[in-house]
Design a protein around this motif. Structure first.
Motif, PDB file in Angstrom:
ATOM      1  N   SER A 239       0.846  -1.332  -0.050  1.00 18.25           N
ATOM      2  CA  SER A 239       0.021  -0.165  -0.127  1.00 18.25           C
ATOM      3  C   SER A 239       0.741   1.393   0.018  1.00 18.25           C
ATOM      4  CB  SER A 239      -0.921   0.081   1.090  1.00 18.25           C
ATOM      5  OG  SER A 239      -1.693  -1.063   1.153  1.00 18.25           O
ATOM      6  N   LEU A 252      -4.759   2.744   2.928  1.00 13.19           N
ATOM      7  CA  LEU A 252      -4.419   2.813   4.379  1.00 13.19           C
ATOM      8  C   LEU A 252      -3.229   1.988   4.498  1.00 13.19           C
ATOM      9  CD1 LEU A 252      -7.582   1.890   6.182  1.00 13.19           C
ATOM     10  CD2 LEU A 252      -6.473   3.989   6.251  1.00 13.19           C
ATOM     11  N   THR A 260      -4.731  -4.271   4.394  1.00 13.84           N
ATOM     12  CA  THR A 260      -5.358  -4.369   3.009  1.00 13.84           C
ATOM     13  C   THR A 260      -6.105  -5.490   2.942  1.00 13.84           C
ATOM     14  OG1 THR A 260      -3.593  -2.718   2.178  1.00 13.84           O
ATOM     15  CG2 THR A 260      -5.216  -3.679   0.625  1.00 13.84           C
ATOM     16  N   ASP A 279      -3.240  -1.972  -5.755  1.00  9.09           N
ATOM     17  CA  ASP A 279      -2.853  -2.544  -4.259  1.00  9.09           C
ATOM     18  C   ASP A 279      -3.539  -3.803  -3.981  1.00  9.09           C
ATOM     19  OD1 ASP A 279      -1.672  -2.899  -2.007  1.00  9.09           O
ATOM     20  OD2 ASP A 279      -3.027  -1.034  -1.222  1.00  9.09           O
TER      21      ASP A 279
HETATM   22 MG   LIG Z   1      -1.785  -2.884   2.331  1.00  5.35          MG
END
Ligand SMILES: [Mg+2]
Ligand SMILES: Nc1nc2c(ncn2[C@@H]2O[C@H](COP(=O)(O)OP(=O)(O)OP(=O)(O)O)[C@@H](O)[C@H]2O)c(=O)[nH]1
Length: 463
Positions: A239, A252, A260, A279
Motif C-alpha cells: 500500500s 491505508l 489491506t 494494491d
Molecule cells: Mg496494504
C-alpha cells in the motif's frame, strides 16, 4: 435501415456540469435556429437565419417574457456544414449550474428535447459526417487517460482504421466482381485473374487482417492502460508503494499485517502510457480467516489478469517461505522484482534471492524516503516497451473491431477453401459476401439500431 429519429431538435449542456468560466449549450435540428432567434437578442440587429454559417454573434439571452437571462455568444453552424450535419446553435453562456439549467429548460419548454448520451455524434454518423470507427474514436479521445491512448484515438478519428478497412473491402470487391463475371458469362473469354492469382490475393488480404487483429493486445493496453498488480506477503509495503507512485495517501498503511483486505485500483501515467496500478491484500501460505481467504482470492484473480506484476519483498526481513510460495506462483508471469524498506538495516540474503531470481535484477526502493522510485518507473516503462505499446503503427483498440475482423477473416478463409476445392463459384461468393459484410459492419455501412445504442450509450450527454 432502421427508422431514424432525426425529426426532433435536441439540446444539451456540452461542457461539464458545475461552475466554470463559461458553459456551452448545444442545440441541433430543424428548430435550432428559430429557437435561438426567439430568445437571442443580437447586439447587431440582424436575424440569425440571415447570418452566414460558421459565425459568432454577441447578444443577450432572454426568456418568454423577455426577462434577461445572460449575456451570451452564439455560434451558428448551418446544415450541412456542422458537426451533426444539421443546423446547430451553440450558446456560450456563463458557467453556472442554475443558469445553464434555466436556458436548457427554456429550450425544452419551447420545442427542443433533451439529447440522449452521444446523440450529437450519433446524428453526425447518421448524416455521414463520420463513420462508426470515427464516432467511437470521438469517445476514446474524450476518455483518453494517457498520451498513447490519445494518439491512437486521433489516428482513428482521422480515419486511418477506416482507410485500412476500405482498402480490404476494395480488394475483396475486385475478387468478387471477377468471380461474378465468370459466373454470368461462362462462355466468354474474360480478361480475369487465374485461380492461382485470386487465391494469392485472398491470402494477402487475410495476412493483413491477421496482423491488424494481432495489434489488439497492444491496442487494449493503449486504450485501457496496462494492468499492473502489486503482490507480496503482508506488511512488505504494498500500500505504501501504491501511495508513493500515486504521490498521495490513497491506501491505508499500518504496521499491522493484513491492513489491506480488498484490491484497490488507481491509474497513473508512466512514459506516456496509462498504468492501472492495483494494491492488493497480502498473499500468505494459509488464510487466517474467511476475510483473509476472500482477500487472497481477489489478489489472485487480479494477478491472473495482470499485464505486469510488481513482486514486492521486505529487505529488512529474511526471505520467508511465504515469499518463496508467492514467487513460484507468479514465476510464469511477467513480473518486476522489487525490494522495499532499503532504508532499514537489511536482513535479506541478497545473494540467495539473486540466485532464486536470476533473470530479474531487483529494483531497490524505499517507500519511506522515496529512493529508487524513479528507477522503478523506468523499469516499468521498459516492461511496457517490451509489450510493443509505444509503436506508432495502426492499432486495434476495440473488441468490436477485433471481432468483426475475425469474422471477416474466417469467412474469407472459407471462400478460399471452397475455391481451392474447385467447388461452385456461387459458394465462394456467399462467403466472400459474408467477409465483406463483416467489414461493412465494422465501419457502420451496415448497422442495427441495437449496435448504435450499445456504442452511443457509452458517451456522455452533450457529445
Ligand atoms: Mg496494504
Ligand atoms: N522503514 C520503512 N518502513 C516502510 C516502508 N514502506 C512501508 N513501510 C512500513 O511498513 C508497514 C506496512 O506498510 P503497508 O504499506 O501497510 O504494507 P502492506 O504490504 O500494504 O501491508 P498489508 O496491507 O497488511 O498487506 C507500515 O508501517 C509502513 O509505514 C519503507 O520503505 N521503509
Amino acid at each position: 435501415m432502421p427508422k431514424l429519429d432525426l425529426e426532433d431538435t435536441i439540446a444539451a449542456l456540452s461542457t461539464p456540469p458545475g461552475e466554470g468560466g463559461i458553459a456551452i449549450i448545444r442545440v441541433s435540428g430543424k428548430k435550432a435556429i428559430s429557437l435561438a432567434q426567439r430568445f437571442f437578442i443580437p447586439s447587431r440587429n440582424r436575424k440569425l437565419s440571415r447570418e452566414p454559417t460558421h459565425t459568432i454573434h454577441h447578444g443577450h439571452w432572454v426568456d418568454e417574457k423577455e426577462n434577461l437571462i445572460d449575456e451570451v455568444l452564439v455560434h451558428l453552424f448551418k446544415t450541412p456544414h456542422s458537426y451533426t450535419g444539421e443546423d446547430v446553435v451553440e450558446i456560450c453562456c456563463h458557467g453556472g449550474t442554475r443558469l445553464t439549467a434555466r436556458i436548457l429548460e427554456l429550450l425544452i419548454r419551447n420545442g427542443a428535447r433533451h439529447a440522449e448520451p452521444g446523440e450529437f455524434t450519433k446524428r453526425a454518423f447518421l448524416h455521414g459526417k463520420l463513420d462508426l470507427t470515427q464516432a467511437e474514436a470521438v469517445l476514446d479521445l474524450i476518455r483518453a487517460k494517457s498520451e498513447t491512448s490519445l494518439e491512437a484515438a486521433v489516428l482513428q478519428l482521422r480515419g486511418r482504421l477506416s482507410e485500412k478497412i476500405n482498402h480490404f473491402k476494395t480488394d475483396l470487391m475486385k475478387i468478387y466482381a471477377h468471380l461474378e463475371a465468370s459466373l454470368d458469362f461462362p462462355d466468354e473469354h474474360l480478361d480475369t485473374y487465374s485461380e492461382e492469382e485470386l487465391l494469392d490475393q485472398m491470402t494477402n488480404v487475410r495476412r493483413e487482417i491477421e496482423s491488424l487483429i494481432a495489434s489488439f493486445k497492444r491496442g487494449l493496453i493503449m486504450r485501457e492502460g496496462i494492468l499492473t498488480v502489486i503482490v507480496g506477503r503482508t506488511n512488505v509495503g504494498k500500500s505504501s508503494l501504491l501511495n508513493a507512485l500515486l504521490d498521495r495517501e490513497r491506501a491505508l498503511v499500518s504496521q499491522l499485517p493484513g491492513t489491506t483486505r480488498d484490491a484497490l485500483e488507481e491509474t497513473i501515467e508512466i512514459g506516456g502510457v496509462a498504468v492501472r496500478l492495483v494494491d492488493t491484500a497480502g498473499l500468505g501460505l494459509l488464510p487466517k480467516d474467511e476475510l483473509d481467504q476472500m482477500g487472497m482470492k481477489r489478489t489472485r484473480s487480479y494477478a491472473k489478469d495482470a499485464g505486469l506484476l510488481l513482486f514486492l519483498v521486505d529487505g529488512s526481513q529474511e526471505w520467508s517461505r511465504e515469499d518463496e510460495a508467492i514467487l513460484s506462483e507468479i514465476s510464469p508471469k511477467n513480473f518486476l522484482f522489487v525490494i522495499n524498506k532499503t532504508d532499514l538495516p537489511q536482513k535479506l540474503d541478497y545473494e540467495k534471492v539473486i540466485r532464486l531470481i536470476p533473470n530479474e535484477k531487483p529494483c531497490l526502493i524505499s517507500c519511506l524516503n522515496g529512493t529508487g522510485l524513479l528507477e522503478l518507473e523506468e523499469r516499468i516503462k521498459e516492461k511496457i516497451n517490451q509489450a510493443g505499446v509505444m509503436q506508432q503503427s495502426l492499432t486495434l483498440t476495440r473488441l468490436r473491431h477485433k471481432q468483426a475482423l475475425e469474422e471477416a477473416e474466417k469467412a474469407l478463409k472459407r471462400s478460399q477453401d471452397t475455391l481451392q476445392r474447385k467447388e461452385s463459384a456461387e459458394l465462394v461468393l456467399v462467403d466472400l459476401k459474408a467477409a465483406l459484410d463483416a467489414l461493412r459492419e465494422l465501419v457502420g455501412e451496415i448497422h442495427s439500431e441495437n449496435l448504435l445504442d450499445v456504442i452511443f450509450q457509452e458517451f456522455c450527454i452533450g457529445k
